[in-house]
Scaffold this active site. Structure first.
Site, mmCIF file in Angstrom:
data_model
loop_
_atom_site.group_PDB
_atom_site.id
_atom_site.type_symbol
_atom_site.label_atom_id
_atom_site.label_comp_id
_atom_site.label_asym_id
_atom_site.label_seq_id
_atom_site.Cartn_x
_atom_site.Cartn_y
_atom_site.Cartn_z
ATOM 1 N N ARG A 1 -11.551 109.838 -18.752
ATOM 2 C CA ARG A 1 -10.135 110.175 -18.952
ATOM 3 C C ARG A 1 -9.248 109.000 -18.528
ATOM 4 O O ARG A 1 -9.586 108.254 -17.604
ATOM 5 C CB ARG A 1 -9.781 111.466 -18.221
ATOM 6 C CG ARG A 1 -9.411 111.265 -16.774
ATOM 7 C CD ARG A 1 -9.494 112.533 -16.006
ATOM 8 N NE ARG A 1 -9.822 112.166 -14.637
ATOM 9 C CZ ARG A 1 -9.204 112.644 -13.567
ATOM 10 N NH1 ARG A 1 -8.266 113.525 -13.682
ATOM 11 N NH2 ARG A 1 -9.543 112.249 -12.363
ATOM 12 N N ASP B 1 -7.745 104.542 27.254
ATOM 13 C CA ASP B 1 -6.689 104.991 28.153
ATOM 14 C C ASP B 1 -6.156 106.373 27.752
ATOM 15 O O ASP B 1 -5.591 107.091 28.572
ATOM 16 C CB ASP B 1 -5.538 103.967 28.149
ATOM 17 C CG ASP B 1 -6.011 102.593 28.645
ATOM 18 O OD1 ASP B 1 -6.679 102.553 29.698
ATOM 19 O OD2 ASP B 1 -5.730 101.578 27.981
ATOM 20 N N GLY C 1 -6.329 105.621 9.337
ATOM 21 C CA GLY C 1 -5.666 106.054 10.563
ATOM 22 C C GLY C 1 -5.893 105.125 11.731
ATOM 23 O O GLY C 1 -5.701 105.495 12.887
ATOM 24 N N CYS C 2 -6.348 103.901 11.428
ATOM 25 C CA CYS C 2 -6.565 102.950 12.506
ATOM 26 C C CYS C 2 -5.246 102.292 12.847
ATOM 27 O O CYS C 2 -4.649 101.614 12.022
ATOM 28 C CB CYS C 2 -7.597 101.901 12.119
ATOM 29 S SG CYS C 2 -7.934 100.783 13.466
ATOM 30 N N HIS D 1 -12.128 96.541 16.062
ATOM 31 C CA HIS D 1 -12.761 97.271 17.159
ATOM 32 C C HIS D 1 -13.380 98.562 16.656
ATOM 33 O O HIS D 1 -13.055 99.038 15.583
ATOM 34 C CB HIS D 1 -11.723 97.586 18.247
ATOM 35 C CG HIS D 1 -10.710 98.611 17.823
ATOM 36 N ND1 HIS D 1 -9.650 98.302 16.998
ATOM 37 C CD2 HIS D 1 -10.599 99.937 18.080
ATOM 38 C CE1 HIS D 1 -8.926 99.385 16.776
ATOM 39 N NE2 HIS D 1 -9.488 100.402 17.419
ATOM 40 N N HIS E 1 -23.756 105.549 8.475
ATOM 41 C CA HIS E 1 -22.999 105.946 7.278
ATOM 42 C C HIS E 1 -21.743 105.093 7.133
ATOM 43 O O HIS E 1 -21.106 104.740 8.134
ATOM 44 C CB HIS E 1 -22.518 107.398 7.394
ATOM 45 C CG HIS E 1 -23.600 108.419 7.441
ATOM 46 N ND1 HIS E 1 -24.263 108.854 6.328
ATOM 47 C CD2 HIS E 1 -24.121 109.110 8.482
ATOM 48 C CE1 HIS E 1 -25.151 109.781 6.683
ATOM 49 N NE2 HIS E 1 -25.089 109.946 7.987
ATOM 50 N N TYR F 1 -9.634 121.518 -4.550
ATOM 51 C CA TYR F 1 -10.992 122.034 -4.699
ATOM 52 C C TYR F 1 -11.885 121.619 -3.538
ATOM 53 O O TYR F 1 -12.660 122.419 -3.023
ATOM 54 C CB TYR F 1 -11.590 121.555 -6.024
ATOM 55 C CG TYR F 1 -12.968 122.121 -6.277
ATOM 56 C CD1 TYR F 1 -13.134 123.406 -6.809
ATOM 57 C CD2 TYR F 1 -14.120 121.392 -5.946
ATOM 58 C CE1 TYR F 1 -14.399 123.940 -7.001
ATOM 59 C CE2 TYR F 1 -15.386 121.925 -6.136
ATOM 60 C CZ TYR F 1 -15.520 123.199 -6.668
ATOM 61 O OH TYR F 1 -16.766 123.724 -6.843
ATOM 62 N N GLU F 2 -11.769 120.337 -3.114
ATOM 63 C CA GLU F 2 -12.603 119.839 -2.010
ATOM 64 C C GLU F 2 -12.348 120.612 -0.723
ATOM 65 O O GLU F 2 -13.258 120.878 0.042
ATOM 66 C CB GLU F 2 -12.329 118.351 -1.753
ATOM 67 C CG GLU F 2 -13.051 117.415 -2.687
ATOM 68 C CD GLU F 2 -12.195 116.978 -3.843
ATOM 69 O OE1 GLU F 2 -11.153 117.638 -4.106
ATOM 70 O OE2 GLU F 2 -12.552 115.984 -4.487
#
Ligand SMILES: [Zn+2]
Length: 352
Positions: free
Chosen positions: A31, A78, A161-162, A168, A300, A318-319
């Site tokens: 698609r 921390d 989200g780092c 690190h 992983h 759906y997920e």
């Protein structure tokens, strides 16, 4: 009626590690794509940033100052999600509301003093030092009587989200075995008891025979796109030899592990010519004192990107409500990753 073709028809694939299924819809890759797709400008980062709290000699958010470290550097987070001094106890009401106190330790592992070097850009020797740090931490944390599982992981990139660009990883160690490794433990144990062999040994042998989903291979490790991969370019690094944890690696295996990590993450960066975001993590046996013979060391990589540096796969609708779903097949992704160079695009650019 035509014959079922995995590369053509919608189907579900079984994840042998979790016992869960994923929906694959290969026909949808045909698609047209109408979403946004823009080229990303990458900022050239300086080797050091005196304002970043992970840097050597810099002041941390908790008020402590980092030493002038020259290799890897590990410290207790921390603002960790877990800490050791939690009173033992639990809460229960009507058999429906349950809560149990959880003890743990959260650590941060700076890969190197350099602010600008991610894993694929580091020297092999420096990646070996990261692996050795993981070995030391797994051992030291696992030895604590209240620690029964050690999770080593990395969130790379803002999209994951780092919040800090200094390369690190993290280690969260805790008193119970959390959900993902617990599920895998059950599956591995079942296979081991039934066949007397490791689940992942049998799986890797099959993949090496088929070759279709193998991305990289050296004497000790295989990097492949799992048959049941959920994320578009998800991969798994599995040891060829059956061993249970990171401290059971031989010297040669340690080198080979560092090498395959460098090569795989280089290919990732080369895919869209950006510093490729992902969450990665090592799965190995719990540190609860049991032998866990069935456990097979592996790592992983779950990268969120789908079509470009900016087009991400969303786990929505759906997920969230039913089960994971993917369009491009794991075979397509493996083929794509295989075709990419082992030379990092930045060094290629600087040469030309
Ligand atoms: Zn796993």
């Amino acid at each position: 009626m035509e014959q079922f073709d995995m590369l053509e028809h919608p189907h579900r694939r079984y994840n042998i590690l979790t016992g869960e299924w994923v929906l694959v819809s290969p026909h949808r890759t045909k698609r047209p794509w109408q979403g946004k797709q823009e080229k990303v400008e990458e900022v050239q980062r300086p080797p050091h940033d005196p304002g970043n709290y992970l840097g050597p000699g810099n002041l941390r958010a908790g008020g402590e100052r980092n030493p002038d470290y020259t290799n890897t550097y590990v410290f207790v987070n921390d603002f960790g999600a877990l800490y050791p001094e939690v009173p033992k106890g639990s809460y229960e009401k009507g058999g429906l509301l349950k809560a149990v106190g959880e003890q743990g330790i959260c650590k941060v592992v700076c890969f190197s003093p350099r602010f600008d070097l991610t894993l694929p850009e580091m020297n092999l020797e420096d990646i070996v030092k990261v692996v050795e740090t993981w070995q030391e931490e797994y051992k030291a944390l696992g030895r604590e009587s209240f620690i029964n599982y050690v999770q080593i992981f990395e969130n790379k990139g803002e999209i994951m989200g780092c919040s800090n660009p200094h390369p690190h990883g993290q280690i969260w160690a805790q008193s119970t075995i959390p959900e993902e490794p617990a599920k895998e433990g059950v599956q591995m144990k079942q296979h081991f008891e039934q066949h007397g062999r490791s689940l992942l040994s049998d799986y890797v042998a099959l993949e090496l025979e088929e070759k279709e989903r193998v991305v990289l291979e050296n004497e000790s490790f295989v990097a492949l796109v799992p048959f049941w991969a959920v994320w578009p370019y998800e991969t798994m690094v599995v040891s060829k030899r059956h061993f249970q944890d990171i401290n059971m690696m031989t010297g040669k295996e340690k080198q080979d592990f560092a090498e395959i990590l460098k090569q795989l993450t280089t290919k990732y960066d080369n895919l869209f010519e950006i510093s490729f975001p992902y969450s990665s993590g090592i799965h190995q046996r719990p540190t609860d004192g049991e032998a866990h013979e069935e456990w097979h060391f592996h790592m992983h990589f779950y990268p969120p990107l789908l079509r470009s540096a900016t087009v991400k796969k969303f786990m929505v609708g759906y997920e969230m409500m039913a089960e994971p779903q993917r369009d491009i097949t794991p075979e397509f992704s493996a083929d794509k990753l295989r075709s990419l160079s082992l030379e990092h695009y930045k060094s290629r650019r600087s040469r030309s």
